[in-house]
Design an enzyme around this catalytic site. Structure first.
Site, PDB file in Angstrom:
ATOM      1  CG  ASP A  66      -2.096  -0.854   1.183  1.00 22.76           C
ATOM      2  OD1 ASP A  66      -2.177  -1.653   0.236  1.00 22.76           O
ATOM      3  OD2 ASP A  66      -2.952  -0.757   2.080  1.00 22.76           O
ATOM      4  CG  ASP A  67       0.077   3.897   2.271  1.00 24.19           C
ATOM      5  OD1 ASP A  67      -1.083   3.614   1.879  1.00 24.19           O
ATOM      6  OD2 ASP A  67       0.356   4.110   3.465  1.00 24.19           O
ATOM      7  CG  HIS A 117      -4.520   2.700  -0.717  1.00 29.29           C
ATOM      8  ND1 HIS A 117      -5.399   1.933   0.018  1.00 29.29           N
ATOM      9  CD2 HIS A 117      -3.586   3.139   0.171  1.00 29.29           C
ATOM     10  CE1 HIS A 117      -4.993   1.900   1.274  1.00 29.29           C
ATOM     11  NE2 HIS A 117      -3.917   2.640   1.400  1.00 29.29           N
ATOM     12  CG  HIS A 121      -3.718   6.940   2.903  1.00 29.85           C
ATOM     13  ND1 HIS A 121      -3.910   6.911   4.270  1.00 29.85           N
ATOM     14  CD2 HIS A 121      -3.367   5.680   2.555  1.00 29.85           C
ATOM     15  CE1 HIS A 121      -3.678   5.689   4.725  1.00 29.85           C
ATOM     16  NE2 HIS A 121      -3.358   4.916   3.711  1.00 29.85           N
ATOM     17  CG  HIS A 219       2.216   0.247   4.337  1.00 25.37           C
ATOM     18  ND1 HIS A 219       1.819  -0.706   5.260  1.00 25.37           N
ATOM     19  CD2 HIS A 219       1.135   1.050   4.118  1.00 25.37           C
ATOM     20  CE1 HIS A 219       0.551  -0.497   5.585  1.00 25.37           C
ATOM     21  NE2 HIS A 219       0.114   0.553   4.912  1.00 25.37           N
TER      22      HIS A 219
END
Length: 271
Positions: A66-67, A117, A121, A219
């Site tokens: 993620d991210d 995503h 965020h 991540h």
């Protein structure tokens, strides 16, 4: 029944051999199989958030990140995956994708699945429904623009993960109505907390020993994760775990590309 069982064994053997042949480095972990995920059958997966997860066998894992994209660390993650001929899924933040489109294209070019995503965020549970939907669509559009040069809210890969897993019934229903699979996770490394790579490795491997399989959340924006990943891939290899690559249903027949030379150091290229 015996003939059918023999045929199935032969099919599995051929699939394994094909994956092994795709990897130019003997002894690499590799990607054991590709799993096509149908949104109608699996609209929401991951036992940390939902009642259902992907149909994985014992010692099968799906690696997700993620991210990203985040150049200082995503590039190191890609290099570690390429060295072991492993494919993963990256849930990208739209704002970062807009800032680093070349890295988004590299992720896809190296055979990884590109999911979504949100735009920046934000915790969507705290937003009004229309604002949350806008965050989702803006993020999808940014990633699609980075990948294909076309702004669209129809994702080429209909996979989404909520920031902080903070969904609502309304947003879940919205994504299901659009045929978008919502990914949770079955276990994670808690890499949002500061720790050393070795501490993170022990935490993750201890959890995997208990779970024995599942969707793993990491991540690629975290330096400690990028530093830990080569050792974790070695752990998977040494302990007979198999990596499963997830793709949307209907795209599973596309051949997996070889690891990009850009991912590897000169020494790795000679191996």
């Amino acid at each position: 029944m015996i003939a059918l069982r023999t045929a199935l064994v032969a099919i599995v053997a051929c699939t394994t051999a094909a994956h092994a042949a795709d990897c130019p480095r003997a002894g690499a972990l590799g990607t054991s199989r590709t799993l096509a995920v149908d949104a109608a059958q699996y609209p929401r997966v991951g036992l940390k958030s939902f009642a259902k997860t992907l149909p994985l066998d014992d010692r099968e894992v799906v690696l997700t990140f993620d991210d990203g994209p985040w150049p200082p660390t995503t590039a190191k993650v890609l290099a570690a995956l390429a060295k072991e001929c492993v494919h993963a899924t990256f849930f990208l933040i739209g704002k970062s994708a807009s800032a680093h489109p070349e890295l988004v294209r590299r992720i896809a070019a190296e055979g990884h699945t590109v999911g979504h995503h949100s735009w920046q965020h934000r915790i969507l549970r705290r937003l009004k429904p229309a604002e949350a939907a806008g965050e989702i669509d803006h993020g999808i559009s940014a990633v699609e623009t980075a990948l294909h040069g076309v702004a669209t809210t129809a994702p080429g890969t209909p996979f989404f993960r909520f920031p902080g897993f903070a969904s609502t019934p309304a947003t879940l229903d919205l994504l299901r109505s659009r045929g978008i699979v919502v990914f949770g996770a079955d276990l994670w490394a808690s890499d949002w907390n500061p720790m050393t790579p070795m501490q993170q490795l022990k935490l993750l491997t201890d959890r995997l020993k208990r779970a024995r399989k599942g969707i793993i959340l990491l991540h690629d924006s975290k330096a400690q994760t990028a530093a830990m990943l080569p050792a974790f891939l070695n752990y998977l290899k040494d302990n007979n775990y198999r990596v499963v690559h997830v793709v949307p249903a209907g795209t599973e027949k596309k051949p997996d590309p070889l690891p990009s030379a850009a991912s590897l150091s000169p020494a790795e290229k000679r191996d």
